[in-house]
Each structure stands twice: as C-alpha cells, then as structure tokens.
Design an enzyme around this catalytic site. Structure first.
Site, PDB file in Angstrom:
ATOM      1  N   HIS A  61      10.072 -26.745  -7.953  1.00 28.27           N
ATOM      2  CA  HIS A  61       9.922 -25.733  -6.897  1.00 28.27           C
ATOM      3  C   HIS A  61       8.458 -25.321  -6.719  1.00 28.27           C
ATOM      4  CE1 HIS A  61      14.310 -25.093  -6.470  1.00 28.27           C
ATOM      5  NE2 HIS A  61      14.321 -25.447  -7.735  1.00 28.27           N
ATOM      6  N   HIS A  70       8.024 -27.310  -1.005  1.00 25.51           N
ATOM      7  CA  HIS A  70       9.222 -27.897  -1.631  1.00 25.51           C
ATOM      8  C   HIS A  70      10.492 -27.504  -0.894  1.00 25.51           C
ATOM      9  CE1 HIS A  70       9.254 -23.829  -3.380  1.00 25.51           C
ATOM     10  NE2 HIS A  70      10.538 -24.021  -3.608  1.00 25.51           N
ATOM     11  N   ASP A  96      14.740 -26.478  -1.426  1.00 27.48           N
ATOM     12  CA  ASP A  96      15.777 -26.042  -2.362  1.00 27.48           C
ATOM     13  C   ASP A  96      17.068 -26.765  -1.999  1.00 27.48           C
ATOM     14  OD1 ASP A  96      14.065 -24.180  -3.436  1.00 27.48           O
ATOM     15  OD2 ASP A  96      15.066 -22.428  -2.549  1.00 27.48           O
ATOM     16  N   HIS A 149      20.854 -24.791  -6.457  1.00 28.27           N
ATOM     17  CA  HIS A 149      19.838 -23.931  -7.079  1.00 28.27           C
ATOM     18  C   HIS A 149      20.479 -22.634  -7.586  1.00 28.27           C
ATOM     19  CE1 HIS A 149      15.974 -22.389  -8.033  1.00 28.27           C
ATOM     20  NE2 HIS A 149      15.637 -21.878  -6.878  1.00 28.27           N
ATOM     21  N   HIS A 152      19.017 -15.908  -0.731  1.00 27.15           N
ATOM     22  CA  HIS A 152      19.162 -17.341  -1.030  1.00 27.15           C
ATOM     23  C   HIS A 152      20.644 -17.745  -0.953  1.00 27.15           C
ATOM     24  CE1 HIS A 152      15.085 -17.911  -2.999  1.00 27.15           C
ATOM     25  NE2 HIS A 152      15.286 -19.113  -2.513  1.00 27.15           N
ATOM     26  N   GLU A 167      10.131 -24.510   1.698  1.00 25.79           N
ATOM     27  CA  GLU A 167       9.311 -23.364   1.284  1.00 25.79           C
ATOM     28  C   GLU A 167       7.868 -23.785   0.987  1.00 25.79           C
ATOM     29  OE1 GLU A 167      13.020 -20.989  -0.775  1.00 25.79           O
ATOM     30  OE2 GLU A 167      12.119 -22.642  -1.882  1.00 25.79           O
TER      31      GLU A 167
END
Ligand code: NAG
Ligand code: NAG
Ligand code: NAG
Length: 279
Positions: free
Chosen positions: A111, A115, A117, A121, A231, A244
C-alpha cells in the site's frame, strides 16, 4: 537467354526497386535509436529503419499527450509515522564488488505510494473468496475517466458529492482535493489531516453514481476519522476499485483515457500500480 516480354518487365522492375528498399535506412531521414547502433552496423538490411508510417505510429504518443499520474517510489514518499517510506530497492549484487551483474530486490508494503486496494483489505469473506490484486478487473482500471476538483474546504462528504454533480454513466473519477494543494504526497511525514471520503460520502457515491474506479490524491480513500467505515462502504461492493496516492499536480480538469495496471500479486490485498492519463 530470351524471356517473354512480360517476365522481362517484371524482372527489371524487381531489380530497379530492390536497391531503393535496401537503401531506405541510409537516406530515409529516420535515424536508428543510438542503443541499436551496433545492431545497425552488423545486421545490414534486416535493421533498416521502419517505414514512414510505422515511424509515425511509434512517435504517436511522444507529443506530451501522456500524463504520468504515478508517484516515483522515492524513499521520501509519505508513510505512517515521521520517517517516510524509506528505501524500497536494495542492491544485492554489485559489479563494483566483482559480481557478474548488478541485481536489486524490491521490498515494500503493497500500500505504498500510488497503489490500489482490494476488497480483501478489510472484509474477511472477500479475502477468503480470493479477491486479491490478481483478480482486479482490467476493464474497470482502463477507460475514460473524469478528473474533478473537490471544493477545498471539505472532506468528500455526501454534500460534496452532491455538489460535484457527476453524471450517471461516468465509471471512473479522480478526485483532486486540498491534499494536492498542500503537496501532502511530497511530505515525508504522514499527515492524518488529509482529505478523503467520509462514510456518508462513500455511501452517497455507491447509492447515486455508477463510479467503479475511485481515485484520490493521498494514501487513503477514506478520511482518517472514517478510516475503516468509509473503506468498508466501498469494499462491500467488490466491483469498486480505490486507487490511492495519485499524482494529480498541475493536471487540467477534464476527461482522459485512464490506464492503471497493478501487479498480479496473488494473495495480496493491494498492489503498487502505474497509472497514466492519455489526453
Ligand atoms: C552497478 O552498481 C554499482 C554500485 O554498486 C554502480 O557503481 C555501477 O555503476 C553499476 N553498474 C552498472 C553497469 O549499472
Ligand atoms: C559492495 O561492497 C561494499 C564494500 O564492502 C559494501 O559496502 C556494499 O554493501 C557492497 N554492495 C553490494 C551490493 O554487495
Ligand atoms: C478532513 O477530515 C480530517 C479528519 O479525518 C480532518 O483532520 C480535516 O481537517 C478535514 N479536512 C477538511 C478540509 O475538512
């Protein structure tokens, strides 16, 4: 030897054109890449310069139309804590030390920097279902994308989302925020006051838009006060991919073709990604 006139004509034509084809590399005005200078010297006609049309095709993207929105993996990239990411490339063999080659290893949290996700996660069932970085949908990661400016006085709340009026049908949005103005990705010390989605902002996006790729300009798609809850709103929808740590400095607002290619990391809940925009 006498040949019938049509055959003779064909032979003459072949002889007349052949030298011009072979000479194209010398006077075609298209210099061989310096890296191939040796090959050009030894391989003769096989290394002749590409035909003009081919050369144009090769140069097509070399006119500033590509915008790299990926941060370089510098040791000074921000990470949790004051010290930044630190080195990620470690040289394990060195020609200076008598090795036959230079060889490096890559070691970093998946991360780090720019990157993606995956839903695993933070949602155990998705992790167990094997929704890892290797299973990400390339059709979501590549295609038309909208770059928008989020008002600078707010996190990405439901109200901010409503204000942005992103049309239905838009599937990929890069949200530029106060983080870019504050140059947070250029500060080595992690800053928890970054802007990100609040839980209600994430829910608003899921309920009212067709967005599947959610791009942000700091290390987390969720504002720190909503770190897990925002999230999880996204991860509950495994077809949504957060991207991100994007580098959106100085990129004009608008529509682009986005290309994001994560690594095929089997079993990983995230991956470094190279993202570019094509104007
Ligand atoms: C190999 O790495 C050393 C540092 O260990 C460096 O000085 C040298 O320039 C490198 N050589 C090549 C061919 O990259
Ligand atoms: C090369 O040798 C020097 C001096 O012994 C050492 O400091 C360095 O870490 C070595 N580098 C590699 C890549 O082995
Ligand atoms: C966004 O939220 C964080 C906490 O998660 C807060 O520190 C920050 O001040 C907020 N930013 C804005 C512009 O409201």
């Amino acid at each position: 030897m006498s040949l019938p006139p049509p055959l003779m004509a064909m032979l003459l034509l072949a002889v007349a054109t052949a030298p011009r084809v072979l000479a194209a590399g010398d006077d075609g005005g298209i210099a061989a890449h310096p890296a191939y200078a040796d090959a050009a010297g030894t391989c003769g006609p096989a290394s002749a310069a590409p035909a003009a049309a081919e050369a144009r095709r090769l140069e097509e993207y070399d006119d500033g139309r590509i915008v790299d929105i990926t941060h370089a993996y510098r040791p000074e990239l921000p990470a949790v804590g004051p010290d930044g990411l630190g080195p990620v490339v470690f040289q394990t063999m060195s020609m200076a030390n008598g090795s036959i080659c230079n060889l490096s290893e890559l070691r970093m949290v998946v991360h780090a920097g720019t990157h993606i996700d995956t839903p695993g996660h933070m949602i155990q069932e998705h992790f167990e279902a094997g929704l890892d970085a290797d299973k990400l949908d390339l059709a979501v990661l590549n295609g038309p994308a909208l770059l928008v400016d989020v008002p600078r006085n707010t996190n990405i709340t439901a109200e901010a989302m409503e204000f942005l009026k992103i049309p239905k049908g838009v599937r990929r949005v890069l949200f530029r925020t106060l983080n870019t103005d504050r140059k947070l990705m250029w500060e080595k010390e992690g800053d928890l006051s970054y802007v990100g989605f609040t839980e209600d902002g994430a829910q608003w996006l899921v309920d009212n838009t067709d967005i599947k790729l959610v791009g942000v300009d700091y290390l987390s798609v969720a504002a720190f006060d909503h770190l897990i809850s925002a999230h999880v709103v996204f991860f509950k929808n495994p077809d949504i991919i957060p991207v991100e740590g994007l580098k959106l400095d100085d990129v004009p607002v608008g529509v682009y073709n986005l290309h994001c290619l994560p690594l095929r990391l089997v079993g990983a809940e995230g991956s470094p990604v190279r993202c570019i925009l094509i104007k």
